[in-house]
Design a protein around this motif. Sequence first.
Motif: not given
Lengths: 273, 401
Positions: A131-134, A145-153, B124-131, B134-137
């Motif tokens: 979801p954050v493009g990490a 994987i960018d460990y600084d961006q990964c939120i661990g979901c 702030i940095f969403p990747n909209f390829q990921s469902v 979208w759900v968060v938004y």
Amino acid sequence: MAKFTVASIGGLTLLPKPLEAKAEVKNDIIDGNITMPEGVENTILLMQEEIRQALKKPVEERHWGMVIDTRKCIGCDACTVSCKAENNTPPGVAYNVVMEEETGVFPNVRKKFIRRPCMQCQEPPCVPVCPVGATWKREDKIVTIDYDQCIGCRYCMVACPYGARYFDYGDSYSEATPEKMEYENRESYDYGKNWGKKDKWRSPVGNVRKCTFCLHRLEKGLLPGCVTTCIGATNYFGDLNNENSIVSKLITQRQGKVLKEEMGTEPSVFYLD
Amino acid sequence: MFHVKFFKKNEFSDHKPYKRLMQISIVALAIGMIGFADRAIFSHQHTNYGSAIPWGLWVAAYIYFVGLSAGSFLLSALIYVFNIKKFERIGRLALLTALVTLIGGLIAIWVDLGHMSRAWRLLIFPNFQSVMAWVVYFYGAYVILLGTEMYIVMRRDEQKLSEKKTENDHKIIKALAITGIPLAIAFHGGVGALFGVVGAQSGWHSGLYPIYFLISALVSGTAVLTGFVAVFGAGKGSDEHKSIVKTLSYVVMGLLVFDLLLEASEILITLYGAIPSHTGPVKIMLFGNFWWMFWVVHLLLGSLAPIALMIKNRASDVKITAIACFMIALAFMAVRVNLVIPSLATPHWKSLPGAFYDQRITWDYFPSMAEFSVLIGIFGLCGILYYLGMLYLPITKGASK
């Protein structure tokens, strides 16, 4: 060889200066049997040369790939151990595992060992779900994987069809023992960055981790830990974009297959029967 | 704005069910504090999910609570859009339920993150390829819409609004509710899609999942709302109240039967397909170590017994309806757990579990005390927020004229 052994333990400070790539690297593979060209002692050093050749190319022209000869694998798990040592992974993280399958009934029984690193897929299902493009596929086709961006979901973990991703819980092998072992405090160098002393709140703890094809070693002209360590010379590594590399030739001559081909993930890891 | 007086006495302060709710919630929250403290001090070290089953009780709790929220909200939206006068007084109760359970759900998923402090990256940095992005938004939009709708619905009681303004408010509420319907479908269908798009999980990868999630949300949300209306609804004892509860109970039953139909479709199609990689998760759910979650908790206690109760009762006794509905609502947690875990508990290869022995890489999962504690705490928090909402907000005040 002494220089080489020291380099295999990991820890970039111990590395000698990388060897200059020779002008031309030739390998002779006929029917999947490798004949050593003159002056090259074994396949490990040959593949190392090929890496150094590949490093001369621009990064987007490289495609790092691995070939695993399941005929030669004896299931010793040295690759698993060496990976753990090289990347200093905690409990719960095992970039490399070796699966064991037994078929048949005695006396016609045999075991097959299938190593499973990260497949570094060309169509990685783990990438779009972040979801954050990490996590994304690098230009040299390694999924990073960018460990600084990964939120661990951990969404990427459930999305991997090979189960190749792991979560760093901050566990310790010397938990509930009198003393925390020195090796547990060693830093990891995933993707070429020093992630610092282990801390339960600091990356890579709380992040998803996976096999990196030992990118930190590749960039220095060394083979991944598992390939270097294998006692059966079962693992091959190189640049798939180079049609003359050992890995490319082995795949075509010995009909390298991938795992779960029907999913269309296009792994960079090929298996020889 | 609202006149917030602490310890305000209203018609509920001495009401026994309220006191009971508050007492149970405080105890639950106290138990939860242990879990929250453990999470705050030890991060994930005392949880039992691992790298093979990375999503555990907290993810199941999250989809449970946001399902309740979506269901309650959809019901309130239908009430306001179709101007069902009879149900207008429970419209506010539905909105409050939606808000409180949403908070509970978001807390559940927040503590599950590896880095809670990086949650802002989702916005702030969403990747909209990921469902998931979208759900968060959609949640963000939903929170804003819900808050706005609650404010406008309730302000007419505190502020002396002119006829025109009230008329205007009606229009705004209707507009918000109309917008809310596709939004709620988007976000909870989105949560279903979040699971459904994952090709690697044979138990999830089905086009039915978004629909199934929505219907499940409607069932659980309407059930919990019916329970609340039955117990806390204004005008208890009156015929009007009885009639409302009766209608709601029929809605719950109808939705539940439809939900069971969808579930039966998923299960039977998979089993009859007899492809081992697909039947794995279903067989784990039906015949594995936790078979009783499906057969006893979900089917018996969560579906058949409540339906039987309500049919026998013929919706005449409000108390029995309440019990039946709370049974449905609570047992739905088992449905949510069965959505998440069985597929993850099916290894990608039969030989994968034996490849590496590690406490964190195991295909057996049972939540730890810390995980249960946090779940109980979230229930407690929801109860307390609910109580405070009933106390300070004009929830059960009369509907518009």
